[in-house]
Structures are given as C-alpha cells and as structure tokens.
Design a protein around this motif. Sequence first.
Motif, PDB file in Angstrom:
ATOM      1  N   SER A 225       0.817  -1.220   0.000  1.00 52.70           N
ATOM      2  CA  SER A 225       0.000   0.000   0.000  1.00 52.70           C
ATOM      3  C   SER A 225       0.847   1.265   0.000  1.00 52.70           C
ATOM      4  O   SER A 225       0.346   2.341  -0.310  1.00 52.70           O
ATOM      5  CB  SER A 225      -0.955   0.006   1.194  1.00 52.70           C
ATOM      6  OG  SER A 225      -0.237   0.115   2.401  1.00 52.70           O
TER       7      SER A 225
ATOM      8  N   PHE B 150       0.271   1.473  -6.297  1.00 50.55           N
ATOM      9  CA  PHE B 150      -0.896   0.961  -5.572  1.00 50.55           C
ATOM     10  C   PHE B 150      -1.920   2.057  -5.301  1.00 50.55           C
ATOM     11  O   PHE B 150      -3.068   1.776  -4.998  1.00 50.55           O
ATOM     12  CB  PHE B 150      -0.447   0.313  -4.253  1.00 50.55           C
ATOM     13  CG  PHE B 150      -1.504  -0.550  -3.615  1.00 50.55           C
ATOM     14  CD1 PHE B 150      -1.771  -1.810  -4.101  1.00 50.55           C
ATOM     15  CD2 PHE B 150      -2.228  -0.095  -2.524  1.00 50.55           C
ATOM     16  CE1 PHE B 150      -2.741  -2.607  -3.526  1.00 50.55           C
ATOM     17  CE2 PHE B 150      -3.196  -0.888  -1.928  1.00 50.55           C
ATOM     18  CZ  PHE B 150      -3.454  -2.145  -2.440  1.00 50.55           C
ATOM     19  N   LYS B 151      -1.542   3.304  -5.436  1.00 47.67           N
ATOM     20  CA  LYS B 151      -2.464   4.415  -5.200  1.00 47.67           C
ATOM     21  C   LYS B 151      -3.346   4.711  -6.420  1.00 47.67           C
ATOM     22  O   LYS B 151      -4.358   5.373  -6.306  1.00 47.67           O
ATOM     23  CB  LYS B 151      -1.676   5.651  -4.794  1.00 47.67           C
ATOM     24  CG  LYS B 151      -0.952   5.454  -3.460  1.00 47.67           C
ATOM     25  CD  LYS B 151      -0.123   6.629  -3.085  1.00 47.67           C
ATOM     26  CE  LYS B 151       0.707   6.471  -1.846  1.00 47.67           C
ATOM     27  NZ  LYS B 151       0.660   5.327  -1.058  1.00 47.67           N
TER      28      LYS B 151
ATOM     29  N   LYS C 105      -4.025   0.891 -11.951  1.00 46.16           N
ATOM     30  CA  LYS C 105      -2.925  -0.050 -11.751  1.00 46.16           C
ATOM     31  C   LYS C 105      -3.272  -1.090 -10.688  1.00 46.16           C
ATOM     32  O   LYS C 105      -2.965  -2.276 -10.832  1.00 46.16           O
ATOM     33  CB  LYS C 105      -1.650   0.703 -11.374  1.00 46.16           C
ATOM     34  CG  LYS C 105      -1.104   1.521 -12.529  1.00 46.16           C
ATOM     35  CD  LYS C 105       0.115   2.307 -12.141  1.00 46.16           C
ATOM     36  CE  LYS C 105       0.595   3.153 -13.315  1.00 46.16           C
ATOM     37  NZ  LYS C 105       1.707   4.014 -12.959  1.00 46.16           N
ATOM     38  N   THR C 106      -3.930  -0.652  -9.633  1.00 50.22           N
ATOM     39  CA  THR C 106      -4.340  -1.609  -8.603  1.00 50.22           C
ATOM     40  C   THR C 106      -5.430  -2.529  -9.142  1.00 50.22           C
ATOM     41  O   THR C 106      -5.461  -3.720  -8.826  1.00 50.22           O
ATOM     42  CB  THR C 106      -4.821  -0.877  -7.342  1.00 50.22           C
ATOM     43  OG1 THR C 106      -3.825   0.063  -6.942  1.00 50.22           O
ATOM     44  CG2 THR C 106      -5.079  -1.838  -6.207  1.00 50.22           C
TER      45      THR C 106
ATOM     46  N   PHE D  46      -3.707  -5.066 -11.157  1.00 51.71           N
ATOM     47  CA  PHE D  46      -3.099  -6.026 -10.229  1.00 51.71           C
ATOM     48  C   PHE D  46      -4.148  -7.021  -9.737  1.00 51.71           C
ATOM     49  O   PHE D  46      -3.897  -8.232  -9.715  1.00 51.71           O
ATOM     50  CB  PHE D  46      -2.463  -5.279  -9.056  1.00 51.71           C
ATOM     51  CG  PHE D  46      -1.964  -6.158  -7.965  1.00 51.71           C
ATOM     52  CD1 PHE D  46      -0.824  -6.928  -8.135  1.00 51.71           C
ATOM     53  CD2 PHE D  46      -2.624  -6.212  -6.743  1.00 51.71           C
ATOM     54  CE1 PHE D  46      -0.357  -7.743  -7.116  1.00 51.71           C
ATOM     55  CE2 PHE D  46      -2.170  -7.029  -5.726  1.00 51.71           C
ATOM     56  CZ  PHE D  46      -1.028  -7.797  -5.910  1.00 51.71           C
TER      57      PHE D  46
ATOM     58  N   ILE E 293      -7.209  -6.194  -0.239  1.00 53.37           N
ATOM     59  CA  ILE E 293      -6.997  -5.088  -1.174  1.00 53.37           C
ATOM     60  C   ILE E 293      -7.959  -3.955  -0.872  1.00 53.37           C
ATOM     61  O   ILE E 293      -7.578  -2.781  -0.860  1.00 53.37           O
ATOM     62  CB  ILE E 293      -7.122  -5.573  -2.629  1.00 53.37           C
ATOM     63  CG1 ILE E 293      -5.901  -6.431  -2.980  1.00 53.37           C
ATOM     64  CG2 ILE E 293      -7.252  -4.400  -3.600  1.00 53.37           C
ATOM     65  CD1 ILE E 293      -5.924  -7.052  -4.348  1.00 53.37           C
TER      66      ILE E 293
ATOM     67  N   TRP F 210      -6.423  -0.266   0.235  1.00 49.65           N
ATOM     68  CA  TRP F 210      -6.415   0.715  -0.843  1.00 49.65           C
ATOM     69  C   TRP F 210      -7.216   1.937  -0.407  1.00 49.65           C
ATOM     70  O   TRP F 210      -8.311   1.822   0.130  1.00 49.65           O
ATOM     71  CB  TRP F 210      -6.999   0.137  -2.123  1.00 49.65           C
ATOM     72  CG  TRP F 210      -6.737   1.013  -3.293  1.00 49.65           C
ATOM     73  CD1 TRP F 210      -5.603   1.056  -4.025  1.00 49.65           C
ATOM     74  CD2 TRP F 210      -7.607   1.994  -3.844  1.00 49.65           C
ATOM     75  NE1 TRP F 210      -5.711   1.999  -5.007  1.00 49.65           N
ATOM     76  CE2 TRP F 210      -6.934   2.592  -4.920  1.00 49.65           C
ATOM     77  CE3 TRP F 210      -8.887   2.427  -3.529  1.00 49.65           C
ATOM     78  CZ2 TRP F 210      -7.491   3.598  -5.684  1.00 49.65           C
ATOM     79  CZ3 TRP F 210      -9.442   3.433  -4.295  1.00 49.65           C
ATOM     80  CH2 TRP F 210      -8.751   4.009  -5.357  1.00 49.65           C
TER      81      TRP F 210
ATOM     82  N   LEU G   6     -11.507   0.762  -9.591  1.00 47.59           N
ATOM     83  CA  LEU G   6     -10.695  -0.359  -9.124  1.00 47.59           C
ATOM     84  C   LEU G   6     -11.509  -1.652  -9.152  1.00 47.59           C
ATOM     85  O   LEU G   6     -11.049  -2.683  -9.668  1.00 47.59           O
ATOM     86  CB  LEU G   6     -10.184  -0.084  -7.705  1.00 47.59           C
ATOM     87  CG  LEU G   6      -9.680  -1.269  -6.892  1.00 47.59           C
ATOM     88  CD1 LEU G   6      -8.375  -1.785  -7.453  1.00 47.59           C
ATOM     89  CD2 LEU G   6      -9.540  -0.914  -5.436  1.00 47.59           C
TER      90      LEU G   6
END
Length: 150
Positions: free
Chosen positions: A11, A16-17, A21-22, A25, A71, A75, A85
């Motif tokens: 995190s 990850f922000k 992209k998260t 993932f 997650i 997040w 997300l």
Amino acid sequence: MFDSKVMERLSKKNWFKSPWKTGTFLFLVNAFLFVTTALLLYLVSLLFIPFIHLVIMLAAMLFSLFVWILISRYWEGTRFDRYKLGLVGSSFYGFLSLIILYRYANLKPAFPGDDVFMAALGLFFALIVTTVAFIACFSITSFTGKNSKA
C-alpha cells in the motif's frame, strides 16, 4: 485477522495508489487464482480421491474473498476511484462470463444424435459461478474499505 505486512508494504508503493494499476493487479491476481485452482482441480481429477475437489473449490473461494478484502482494506481513494478499481479488477470474471455465455449460446452436438444436456448444464453452472464471482469481487472492492478523499 486481516492485517498483512505484505499489504502494508504494497500500500506504500506509488502504483498501488492508482485505481487503474491496482485494478490491473487485482485482475492478474484473479486470473492467477483461477488458473491455479483449475490446474489443481485437473490434477486432483487424476487421483480419484472423492470430494477433494470440493475442498479445493472452497479453499479457492475463501482465499479469493480474503485477497479481495485485503486489497479493499488497504487501498485508499475516492468512491469513484474505488468503483474503477472494482470494475477493472473484477472484469476477469466478467470476461469469463461472456466467454461462457457465448459457448452456451453456440452449443452444438459434436455428432448427430449427441445429447448436449450435460454440457449445457456444466456451462450454466460455470456461468453462475463466474457471475457471482464478478459481483462479489466488485462489491467487496467497491463498497467496502476506507475512502481517504471525499
């Protein structure tokens, strides 16, 4: 229970922000878990051990839920970013549902007189499983967790 040193370190990463992209993932994690489960189920089918496939499917479901909750918990972002997300991350199961729906709609007998009932039943249950996984992943990652910004 849901504290994880790996997720704490993850995190703090810049990528990850970002919800995109998260979400990507999460998409890759869902694909990895699905392929791993399918491979394990195939290998277990060679062993002739009764009911072990149910244990594997239950473990895969619980592990997926655990990952989605982790997650979601770690997040931080706006509500709209959380929807992005969730949509990107759960789209693996959405694509899988569309592929299964296409195969279900175009199911034809392999040879004259072939009964496709069992194939249709299997595809129907696969469609239910992938659709529920899509809804659960989207709901957990989009509607739970903390919002750091308004």
